[in-house]
Motif scaffolding. Structure first.
Motif, PDB file in Angstrom:
ATOM      1  N   GLY A  10     107.723  26.093 -55.851  1.00 52.92           N
ATOM      2  CA  GLY A  10     106.787  26.842 -55.010  1.00 52.92           C
ATOM      3  C   GLY A  10     107.445  27.763 -54.003  1.00 52.92           C
ATOM      4  O   GLY A  10     106.850  28.097 -52.970  1.00 52.92           O
ATOM      5  N   THR A  11     108.652  28.245 -54.318  1.00 46.98           N
ATOM      6  CA  THR A  11     109.302  29.117 -53.321  1.00 46.98           C
ATOM      7  C   THR A  11     108.578  30.458 -53.184  1.00 46.98           C
ATOM      8  O   THR A  11     108.542  31.034 -52.111  1.00 46.98           O
ATOM      9  CB  THR A  11     110.788  29.365 -53.662  1.00 46.98           C
ATOM     10  OG1 THR A  11     110.866  30.060 -54.902  1.00 46.98           O
ATOM     11  CG2 THR A  11     111.568  28.070 -53.744  1.00 46.98           C
ATOM     12  N   ARG A  12     107.982  30.948 -54.295  1.00 44.07           N
ATOM     13  CA  ARG A  12     107.304  32.253 -54.195  1.00 44.07           C
ATOM     14  C   ARG A  12     106.021  32.131 -53.378  1.00 44.07           C
ATOM     15  O   ARG A  12     105.698  33.012 -52.588  1.00 44.07           O
ATOM     16  CB  ARG A  12     107.060  32.865 -55.577  1.00 44.07           C
ATOM     17  CG  ARG A  12     105.977  32.240 -56.394  1.00 44.07           C
ATOM     18  CD  ARG A  12     106.003  32.694 -57.832  1.00 44.07           C
ATOM     19  NE  ARG A  12     107.195  32.175 -58.532  1.00 44.07           N
ATOM     20  CZ  ARG A  12     107.647  32.673 -59.671  1.00 44.07           C
ATOM     21  NH1 ARG A  12     107.039  33.666 -60.277  1.00 44.07           N
ATOM     22  NH2 ARG A  12     108.713  32.151 -60.237  1.00 44.07           N
ATOM     23  N   ASN A  30     119.699  24.930 -54.009  1.00 38.58           N
ATOM     24  CA  ASN A  30     119.434  24.153 -55.217  1.00 38.58           C
ATOM     25  C   ASN A  30     120.372  22.963 -55.308  1.00 38.58           C
ATOM     26  O   ASN A  30     121.388  22.914 -54.616  1.00 38.58           O
ATOM     27  CB  ASN A  30     119.647  25.044 -56.450  1.00 38.58           C
ATOM     28  CG  ASN A  30     118.821  26.280 -56.375  1.00 38.58           C
ATOM     29  OD1 ASN A  30     117.610  26.218 -56.324  1.00 38.58           O
ATOM     30  ND2 ASN A  30     119.496  27.427 -56.315  1.00 38.58           N
ATOM     31  N   ALA A  80     115.106  24.802 -52.057  1.00 36.60           N
ATOM     32  CA  ALA A  80     114.068  25.001 -53.074  1.00 36.60           C
ATOM     33  C   ALA A  80     113.654  23.674 -53.692  1.00 36.60           C
ATOM     34  O   ALA A  80     114.501  22.888 -54.116  1.00 36.60           O
ATOM     35  CB  ALA A  80     114.598  25.925 -54.170  1.00 36.60           C
ATOM     36  N   ASP A  81     112.357  23.446 -53.702  1.00 40.56           N
ATOM     37  CA  ASP A  81     111.820  22.274 -54.401  1.00 40.56           C
ATOM     38  C   ASP A  81     110.477  22.635 -55.031  1.00 40.56           C
ATOM     39  O   ASP A  81     109.479  21.961 -54.841  1.00 40.56           O
ATOM     40  CB  ASP A  81     111.670  21.096 -53.432  1.00 40.56           C
ATOM     41  CG  ASP A  81     111.223  19.825 -54.160  1.00 40.56           C
ATOM     42  OD1 ASP A  81     111.468  19.710 -55.370  1.00 40.56           O
ATOM     43  OD2 ASP A  81     110.609  18.955 -53.516  1.00 40.56           O
ATOM     44  N   ARG A 100     114.447  36.945 -62.176  1.00 36.45           N
ATOM     45  CA  ARG A 100     113.479  36.087 -61.478  1.00 36.45           C
ATOM     46  C   ARG A 100     113.273  36.551 -60.034  1.00 36.45           C
ATOM     47  O   ARG A 100     112.144  36.661 -59.560  1.00 36.45           O
ATOM     48  CB  ARG A 100     113.990  34.646 -61.518  1.00 36.45           C
ATOM     49  CG  ARG A 100     113.117  33.665 -60.751  1.00 36.45           C
ATOM     50  CD  ARG A 100     113.674  32.245 -60.850  1.00 36.45           C
ATOM     51  NE  ARG A 100     112.925  31.353 -59.983  1.00 36.45           N
ATOM     52  CZ  ARG A 100     113.197  31.185 -58.702  1.00 36.45           C
ATOM     53  NH1 ARG A 100     114.201  31.831 -58.143  1.00 36.45           N
ATOM     54  NH2 ARG A 100     112.462  30.368 -57.978  1.00 36.45           N
ATOM     55  N   LYS A 156     124.367  27.877 -56.848  1.00 39.77           N
ATOM     56  CA  LYS A 156     124.010  29.070 -57.616  1.00 39.77           C
ATOM     57  C   LYS A 156     124.876  30.218 -57.090  1.00 39.77           C
ATOM     58  O   LYS A 156     124.970  30.393 -55.863  1.00 39.77           O
ATOM     59  CB  LYS A 156     122.529  29.350 -57.325  1.00 39.77           C
ATOM     60  CG  LYS A 156     121.854  30.343 -58.221  1.00 39.77           C
ATOM     61  CD  LYS A 156     120.348  30.343 -57.872  1.00 39.77           C
ATOM     62  CE  LYS A 156     119.785  31.717 -57.869  1.00 39.77           C
ATOM     63  NZ  LYS A 156     119.047  32.150 -58.958  1.00 39.77           N
ATOM     64  N   TYR A 177     109.548  20.519 -57.642  1.00 44.72           N
ATOM     65  CA  TYR A 177     110.454  20.876 -58.741  1.00 44.72           C
ATOM     66  C   TYR A 177     110.332  19.907 -59.914  1.00 44.72           C
ATOM     67  O   TYR A 177     110.279  20.313 -61.077  1.00 44.72           O
ATOM     68  CB  TYR A 177     111.907  20.943 -58.249  1.00 44.72           C
ATOM     69  CG  TYR A 177     112.865  21.199 -59.383  1.00 44.72           C
ATOM     70  CD1 TYR A 177     112.817  22.402 -60.089  1.00 44.72           C
ATOM     71  CD2 TYR A 177     113.779  20.234 -59.789  1.00 44.72           C
ATOM     72  CE1 TYR A 177     113.662  22.632 -61.158  1.00 44.72           C
ATOM     73  CE2 TYR A 177     114.627  20.461 -60.859  1.00 44.72           C
ATOM     74  CZ  TYR A 177     114.563  21.664 -61.536  1.00 44.72           C
ATOM     75  OH  TYR A 177     115.385  21.896 -62.597  1.00 44.72           O
ATOM     76  N   ASP A 218     101.849  26.414 -65.969  1.00 43.29           N
ATOM     77  CA  ASP A 218     102.338  26.693 -64.619  1.00 43.29           C
ATOM     78  C   ASP A 218     101.641  27.972 -64.141  1.00 43.29           C
ATOM     79  O   ASP A 218     101.675  28.981 -64.844  1.00 43.29           O
ATOM     80  CB  ASP A 218     103.855  26.892 -64.767  1.00 43.29           C
ATOM     81  CG  ASP A 218     104.552  27.168 -63.483  1.00 43.29           C
ATOM     82  OD1 ASP A 218     103.952  26.945 -62.430  1.00 43.29           O
ATOM     83  OD2 ASP A 218     105.713  27.635 -63.541  1.00 43.29           O
TER      84      ASP A 218
HETATM   85  N1  UDP Z   1     115.047  26.514 -59.388  1.00 45.79           N
HETATM   86  C1  UDP Z   1     116.384  26.228 -59.260  1.00 45.79           C
HETATM   87  N2  UDP Z   1     117.292  27.230 -59.521  1.00 45.79           N
HETATM   88  C2  UDP Z   1     116.925  28.460 -59.909  1.00 45.79           C
HETATM   89  C3  UDP Z   1     115.566  28.747 -60.053  1.00 45.79           C
HETATM   90  C4  UDP Z   1     114.650  27.744 -59.777  1.00 45.79           C
HETATM   91  O1  UDP Z   1     116.761  25.112 -58.887  1.00 45.79           O
HETATM   92  O2  UDP Z   1     117.788  29.317 -60.147  1.00 45.79           O
HETATM   93  C5  UDP Z   1     114.075  25.454 -59.080  1.00 45.79           C
HETATM   94  C6  UDP Z   1     113.609  25.553 -57.632  1.00 45.79           C
HETATM   95  O3  UDP Z   1     113.355  24.256 -57.113  1.00 45.79           O
HETATM   96  C7  UDP Z   1     112.343  26.342 -57.774  1.00 45.79           C
HETATM   97  C8  UDP Z   1     111.781  25.713 -59.051  1.00 45.79           C
HETATM   98  O4  UDP Z   1     112.911  25.594 -59.881  1.00 45.79           O
HETATM   99  O5  UDP Z   1     111.495  26.191 -56.645  1.00 45.79           O
HETATM  100  C9  UDP Z   1     110.699  26.490 -59.746  1.00 45.79           C
HETATM  101  O6  UDP Z   1     111.123  27.781 -60.003  1.00 45.79           O
HETATM  102  P1  UDP Z   1     110.135  28.939 -60.402  1.00 45.79           P
HETATM  103  O7  UDP Z   1     110.940  30.032 -61.033  1.00 45.79           O
HETATM  104  O8  UDP Z   1     108.974  28.386 -61.148  1.00 45.79           O
HETATM  105  O9  UDP Z   1     109.625  29.546 -58.989  1.00 45.79           O
HETATM  106  P2  UDP Z   1     108.963  28.894 -57.707  1.00 45.79           P
HETATM  107  O10 UDP Z   1     108.135  27.702 -58.146  1.00 45.79           O
HETATM  108  O11 UDP Z   1     110.088  28.501 -56.789  1.00 45.79           O
HETATM  109  O12 UDP Z   1     108.133  29.997 -57.130  1.00 45.79           O
END
Ligand code: UDP
Length: 236
Positions: A124-126, A70, A121-122, A86, A74, A173, A182
């Protein structure tokens, strides 16, 4: 037009590097735009106690982010001493998605441990984890000498959302952080739904908006599954 020049129905470039790691039975690095996740699969010759003696296997997943995946560092879960909510939610989603793609009876009493580690992470990581995990699982199963293929179908996932009242696919992001709605769709090769996560973040959404987002996701996943097939079919 979006900041990165994409049309609203366009997914970021996807690159999947299979067999990315030396030791796991299956592995892949997936890059979805700037989001990067390493997926690895370990095959263990035993199942959790609740399945012992049932002649069926199990698939489970763990998800984690590196501190500097990030913009801001973190703290590692191992330092905090607990996994955050999460990560828990995401790893259970990955596990359910992959169990839907595999006939657990056909893998015998084995457990597939999927590890998804986000290195950048940018958004859509899941969904990137699910796309990459399928490739890693497929590779790990190909190494087992089984009578029949345990793969029931391909599975992939993509995010969609409403940003400034416009439905769009594969939010980065920047887009995710200002999205009013979302959603994440997990869809099979047959076009059937495995899971739909949808949240009205700052407002509720209409049935018409839902239809539009759903249709974007269906088309997007079709393209991603084509890519998974291409990657798995190539000898590189
Ligand atoms: N993110 C972050 N720190 C965190 C959690 C999320 O920077 O502790 C950012 C990261 O870029 C992530 C995005 O927020 O991909 C969206 O997070 P979300 O929980 O919606 O999940 P994701 O889209 O990654 O599946």
């Amino acid at each position: 037009m979006r900041k990165d020049g994409r049309a609203n129905n366009m997914i970021r470039p996807i690159k999947i590097t299979k067999n990315y790691l030396k030791y796991p039975e299956g592995s892949a690095l997936i890059e979805l735009g700037e989001t990067k996740v390493i997926c690895s699969v370990t095959v263990e010759d035993k199942v959790p106690p609740f399945l012992k003696g049932h002649g069926t296997g199990w698939i489970t997943a763990e998800y984690s982010m590196l501190p500097r995946a990030n913009e801001v560092r973190k703290v590692r879960d191992s330092v905090k001493g607990k996994i955050d909510g999460r990560s828990h939610e995401i790893q259970r989603l990955i596990g359910r998605a992959l169990r839907s793609a595999v006939d657990l009876k056909k893998i015998g009493e084995r457990t597939l441990w999927i590890d998804c580690d986000v290195i950048q992470a940018d958004g859509g990581t899941r969904v990137a984890s699910i796309i990459g995990a399928f490739v890693a699982v497929y590779l790990s199963l190909a190494k087992l000498t089984l009578k029949e293929s345990p793969i029931k179908d391909f599975v992939a996932a993509i995010s969609v959302g409403m940003v400034d009242a416009v439905p769009m696919i594969d939010l980065n992001y920047d887009e995710d952080s200002k999205a009013e709605v979302d959603m994440n769709f997990v869809i099979t090769g047959k076009g059937e739904f495995v899971e739909i996560q949808g949240t009205g973040e700052s407002r509720s959404f209409t049935q018409d908006e839902f239809e539009k987002m759903k249709n974007l996701a269906i088309k997007g996943v079709e393209k991603i599954i084509e890519l998974q097939k291409k990657v798995l079919g190539s000898s590189e």
